[in-house]
Write an enzyme that holds these catalytic residues in place. Structure first.
Site, PDB file in Angstrom:
ATOM      1  N   LYS A 172     -56.439 -39.443 104.901  1.00  0.00           N
ATOM      2  CA  LYS A 172     -57.340 -38.809 103.693  1.00  0.00           C
ATOM      3  C   LYS A 172     -56.172 -38.086 102.972  1.00  0.00           C
ATOM      4  CE  LYS A 172     -59.313 -34.774 102.809  1.00  0.00           C
ATOM      5  NZ  LYS A 172     -58.870 -34.808 101.208  1.00  0.00           N
ATOM      6  N   GLU A 247     -47.056 -29.361 108.416  1.00  0.00           N
ATOM      7  CA  GLU A 247     -45.740 -29.209 107.290  1.00  0.00           C
ATOM      8  C   GLU A 247     -46.703 -28.202 106.280  1.00  0.00           C
ATOM      9  OE1 GLU A 247     -42.964 -29.573 107.833  1.00  0.00           O
ATOM     10  OE2 GLU A 247     -43.134 -31.340 109.533  1.00  0.00           O
ATOM     11  N   CYS A 281     -43.050 -27.781  97.947  1.00  0.00           N
ATOM     12  CA  CYS A 281     -42.875 -26.878  99.060  1.00  0.00           C
ATOM     13  C   CYS A 281     -41.491 -26.364  99.084  1.00  0.00           C
ATOM     14  CB  CYS A 281     -43.549 -27.306 100.619  1.00  0.00           C
ATOM     15  SG  CYS A 281     -42.610 -28.838 100.959  1.00  0.00           S
ATOM     16  N   GLU A 382     -46.915 -17.455  98.849  1.00  0.00           N
ATOM     17  CA  GLU A 382     -46.481 -18.687  98.099  1.00  0.00           C
ATOM     18  C   GLU A 382     -47.490 -18.859  96.641  1.00  0.00           C
ATOM     19  OE1 GLU A 382     -45.731 -23.288  99.419  1.00  0.00           O
ATOM     20  OE2 GLU A 382     -47.699 -22.426 100.065  1.00  0.00           O
TER      21      GLU A 382
END
Length: 478
Positions: A172, A247, A281, A382
């Site tokens: 996906k 991750e 990231c 973040e």
């Protein structure tokens, strides 16, 4: 208007529920595609197709799998410009950057195509007149869920090793950026990938993604995305004893010592701060600069950032494109306001941009903030946008405490000419990756992943092949 359907059993398939999501072009803030809104029924169809295809794919000689996967790599290269254009329309990144990422997507397939023929078992002869050998067998059906920041790049990073190891895949892509994954399926067909080996379902994570994670016949989950989503996936998959590779997020330190090559550090820090609108990231969002060179570094950095053009992703002069979605655009702006409330001073940027002809798009100027405490929310959460903070330090111990002072531990960058210091810092930084005097130099053979809330497991090289296989020890006495 482009219609993006599921790819199940080698054919494009309409969603079982008949519903579609709006796909936006972030450069202009307008709908340009319709995306299949998948549900559990679609995932079940994909699993059924994968289950049927698995025995033959598992049994296929490694050299034959190599030929098919290598043909997919060549197909990506042959359609590089078309794929890159679709990526930029979907994600908002500059076209020149999308072309680079399409090349990496091709490299992913070529690298793991060769891994299919080089991946070897181990054997151990013992003193008791016996030999042990390790079989590496494919897991079976695996789920691969990829993010919106590097869509095809990270999509292929997952599915290529899964296929090379002999698995069938239910994948996906992000609902924000599904176009290149959709195009890849046609390339796979032309490369003679057997029907059912790769199945791509589209839709929301809460429905389609959830159905993948909780399906009992999907034995492993590889996910790249936010930490909160990763926690939820783990809570569902772990009690089912699925293999997990997560991750997740990052809040990466970029550390500049007073003996660094400042010209190179500044030049690279511009990239590590704002490449892909800061939506990587691995970006260095917290920049720690030694007090002796703080002012010089700041001045040079601001001068370079002032040259960056924000706007049309298809203008070759553009450095910073559009933010991927309106919710992400609003999130980034909210963190800039939070930084001000926390006492930060905005040195540049800090606002939305409305380029001529693209006034309805979602653009934010590259933003640099100083004067914040290392432990404030802006410095520990973040943001995932073109926003960085500057902090000063005097000693190794001080900067290590600040650099390690978040819940994340994905990547770190270190600038120094002192070799002993480089080794000391690399060992002490709580990070899965440490770059010394460089950034984003990647070798596909090396393990990729983070510590703490940046994830579980490693991908890349043999690590990926090991993840997508189950080891079985066979002991034979003679």
């Amino acid at each position: 208007m482009i219609t993006i359907n599921h790819f199940i059993n080698g054919t494009y398939t309409e969603p079982a529920g008949g519903e579609y999501l709006d796909g936006f072009n972030p450069a202009i803030g307008a709908v340009y595609s319709k995306i299949a809104k998948g549900n559990a029924a679609d995932v079940q169809k994909a699993v059924d197709a994968a289950k049927t295809a698995f025995p033959a794919w598992k049994a296929m000689p490694a050299e034959d799998r190599f030929c098919i996967l290598n043909a997919i790599a060549e197909g990506i290269e042959a359609n590089l410009d078309e794929l890159a254009a679709a990526e930029s329309r979907d994600q908002g990144k500059p076209f020149w950057l999308s072309k680079t990422e399409m090349q990496r997507a091709s490299q992913n397939f070529r690298f793991f195509a060769t891994a299919a023929v080089h991946f070897a078992s181990e054997s151990h002869q013992t003193d008791t007149r016996a030999i042990n050998y390790t079989l590496r067998q494919p897991v079976g059906i695996v789920g691969c869920i990829s993010p919106w920041n590097l869509p095809l790049y990270l999509f292929t990073w997952k599915i290529a090793p899964a296929l090379a190891a002999g698995n069938c895949v239910v994948a996906k892509p992000s609902e924000f950026t599904p176009h290149t994954a959709h195009m890849l399926c046609e390339i796979a067909n032309k490369a003679s990938l057997p029907p059912g080996v790769l199945n791509v379902v589209h839709g929301l994570g809460s429905a389609c993604g959830q159905a993948i994670v909780e399906h009992p016949e999907i034995k492993a989950i590889s996910f790249t995305g936010g930490t909160a989503t990763g926690k939820h996936i783990a809570s569902v998959a772990a009690p089912m004893f699925k293999k997990l590779s997560l991750e997740l997020g990052g809040k990466n330190p970029n550390i500049i010592f007073d003996d660094a090559d400042l010209n190179e550090a500044v030049k690279t820090s511009v990239r590590s701060s704002f490449l892909n609108q800061g939506e990587i990231c691995l970006c260095g969002s917290r920049v720690f600069v030694h007090t002796r060179v703080y002012d010089a570094f700041k001045t040079a950095l601001l001068q370079e950032v002032a040259k960056m053009q924000v706007g049309d992703p298809f203008d070759e002069k553009t450095h910073v494109g559009a933010i991927v979605s309106k919710p992400q655009f609003e999130k980034v702006l909210s963190y800039i306001e939070l930084a001000k409330q926390e006492g930060g001073t905005v040195l540049c940027g800090g606002h939305a941009v409305k380029p001529n002809g693209f006034e309805n798009g979602w653009y934010i100027a590259p933003t640099i903030i100083e004067g914040l405490d290392a432990n404030c929310r802006t410095n520990t959460e973040e943001i995932f946008g073109p926003v960085i903070t500057l902090l000063s330090f005097e000693t190794e111990e001080e900067v290590l405490n600040m650099a390690n002072g978040t819940a994340y531990g994905l990547a770190a960058t270190l600038w120094t000419r002192d070799l002993k210091r480089a080794h000391r810092m690399a060992e002490a930084l709580q990070s899965g990756i440490v770059w010394v005097n460089c950034w984003l130099l990647r070798d596909l053979r090396t393990p990729f992943g983070g510590v703490k809330q940046s994830g579980v497991g490693r991908e890349g090289g043999w690590e990926a092949m090991r993840f997508f296989t189950e080891p079985k020890n066979v002991c034979i006495a003679y």
